[in-house]
Every structure is written in C-alpha cells, then in structure tokens.
Scaffold this motif. Structure first.
Motif, PDB file in Angstrom:
ATOM      1  N   ALA A 105       5.718   7.385   4.620  1.00  0.00           N
ATOM      2  CA  ALA A 105       7.016   8.073   4.148  1.00  0.00           C
ATOM      3  C   ALA A 105       7.404   6.596   3.279  1.00  0.00           C
ATOM      4  O   ALA A 105       8.436   6.800   2.322  1.00  0.00           O
ATOM      5  CB  ALA A 105       7.322   7.985   5.498  1.00  0.00           C
ATOM      6  N   LEU A 106       7.192   5.475   3.510  1.00  0.00           N
ATOM      7  CA  LEU A 106       7.850   4.358   3.105  1.00  0.00           C
ATOM      8  C   LEU A 106       6.626   4.148   1.418  1.00  0.00           C
ATOM      9  O   LEU A 106       7.652   2.998   0.510  1.00  0.00           O
ATOM     10  CB  LEU A 106       7.411   3.102   3.980  1.00  0.00           C
ATOM     11  CG  LEU A 106       8.103   2.898   5.015  1.00  0.00           C
ATOM     12  CD1 LEU A 106       8.123   1.751   5.798  1.00  0.00           C
ATOM     13  CD2 LEU A 106       9.819   2.959   4.389  1.00  0.00           C
ATOM     14  N   GLU A 107       5.765   4.512   1.605  1.00  0.00           N
ATOM     15  CA  GLU A 107       5.559   4.288  -0.040  1.00  0.00           C
ATOM     16  C   GLU A 107       5.469   5.158  -1.176  1.00  0.00           C
ATOM     17  O   GLU A 107       6.218   5.506  -2.051  1.00  0.00           O
ATOM     18  CB  GLU A 107       2.892   4.741   0.543  1.00  0.00           C
ATOM     19  CG  GLU A 107       2.621   3.517   1.238  1.00  0.00           C
ATOM     20  CD  GLU A 107       1.341   3.627   1.918  1.00  0.00           C
ATOM     21  OE1 GLU A 107       0.786   5.308   1.590  1.00  0.00           O
ATOM     22  OE2 GLU A 107       0.647   3.037   1.224  1.00  0.00           O
ATOM     23  N   LYS A 108       5.854   6.641  -0.069  1.00  0.00           N
ATOM     24  CA  LYS A 108       6.618   7.376  -0.342  1.00  0.00           C
ATOM     25  C   LYS A 108       8.192   7.356  -2.081  1.00  0.00           C
ATOM     26  O   LYS A 108       8.559   7.205  -2.705  1.00  0.00           O
ATOM     27  CB  LYS A 108       7.148   8.592   0.145  1.00  0.00           C
ATOM     28  CG  LYS A 108       5.522   9.596  -0.054  1.00  0.00           C
ATOM     29  CD  LYS A 108       5.971  11.016   0.268  1.00  0.00           C
ATOM     30  CE  LYS A 108       4.958  11.986   1.186  1.00  0.00           C
ATOM     31  NZ  LYS A 108       5.002  13.400   1.505  1.00  0.00           N
ATOM     32  N   GLU A 109       9.374   6.232  -0.944  1.00  0.00           N
ATOM     33  CA  GLU A 109       9.954   6.316  -1.356  1.00  0.00           C
ATOM     34  C   GLU A 109      10.047   5.301  -2.102  1.00  0.00           C
ATOM     35  O   GLU A 109      10.837   4.328  -2.876  1.00  0.00           O
ATOM     36  CB  GLU A 109      11.118   5.880   0.269  1.00  0.00           C
ATOM     37  CG  GLU A 109      12.234   5.334  -0.121  1.00  0.00           C
ATOM     38  CD  GLU A 109      12.991   4.442   0.908  1.00  0.00           C
ATOM     39  OE1 GLU A 109      13.798   3.732   0.824  1.00  0.00           O
ATOM     40  OE2 GLU A 109      12.961   4.837   2.448  1.00  0.00           O
TER      41      GLU A 109
END
Length: 158
Positions: A105-109
C-alpha cells in the motif's frame, strides 16, 4: 508446506548416544523407515570404511520419541522450546503478511505521489512558458510600458 522429515540425525544423535552407528542401529530397530525416518544416500560421498555415506532424516515425532527414550531432561527442554516456537510461527507469519500488505500500500501511495509531483512540475513549466509568451507578446506589440518598474524589480539586469 510442511517438510515430512526435517531433522538430520547428524544434528541430534550425540544428545542420546555415544556413537552415530549406535543411534542408527536404535533408529532401525525401534522406528519404521518411510514413516518415522528416511535414509538418503549421498552420491559420491563415502565414509571412512569406503561405504556410501547415508544421511538419516527424522520426522518431528520420531525425534521427540528418539530423545525422550534416552534423556528425559533434554527432551523436556526441547519440547518447551519447540512448542513456544510452534505457537509463535502463525503470529509471525500473520504479521509478516500484514507487513507485506502495508508495504504494498505504501509503495502504491509513493508511486501516486511521484506521478502527482511529475505532473506538478509539468504544469509549473507550462505556466512559466505561458507567462513568458504573454510577456513577449506584450513587449512585441508595444503594449508593455512599465520598463522602469520592471528594471527596479531586479528581474532584468542593467
């Protein structure tokens, strides 16, 4: 995926026996090959006597009984540590899965933020180009008449 025979006899026979051959003899007499243990011949490796080297791999239940028959205090410590570890494994794997989801999720953000920054820079560049074009048009058509004020602001060098 669970490994059926995870324990190499070489790593535990000395807990209960004075020699490996005695441990192998006890293993063959008291346990069932293919159920409790699995012998695996090592291709190319030979023992001192010139025979092919064989590694014996034990199931967890076989190891527990193998140790318990000979040295009860060692078995008690092993069992306590083994069961504490077995209890913690599901918790660790769950937290690991949760961590992986959080990282994804952090990589997508982060990717969305990078894309937004890229577009912001493009828009800023277009805005500067538009202002320069407008200023150039005003100067070329002689509609701009505030040269003194323009020079005072320090934008143009004297």
């Amino acid at each position: 995926m669970e490994i059926t025979y995870p324990v190499n006899l070489d790593s535990c026979w000395m807990l209960c026996y004075s020699a490996k051959d005695k441990a192998v003899r006890a293993l063959k007499e008291n346990f069932i090959e293919g159920v409790d243990y699995q012998p695996l011949a090592q291709n190319g490796e030979r023992t001192r006597g010139g025979q092919n080297k064989i590694d014996y791999y034990l199931s967890v239940s076989c190891l527990e009984y193998f140790i318990a028959r000979k040295v009860r205090p060692v078995f008690d410590v092993y069992r306590e540590v083994f069961h504490k570890t077995a209890e913690m494994l599901p918790k660790v794997s769950k937290s690991s899965a949760a961590d992986k989801r959080r990282i994804a999720a952090l990589e997508k953000e982060l990717e969305r933020t990078r894309e937004a920054l890229r577009w912001t820079r493009i828009i800023e560049r277009q805005e500067v180009e538009l202002k320069c074009s407008c200023f150039h048009y005003l100067v070329k058509t002689k509609q701009y008449d505030k040269w003194e004020e323009y020079r005072r602001t320090g934008i143009i060098k004297r």
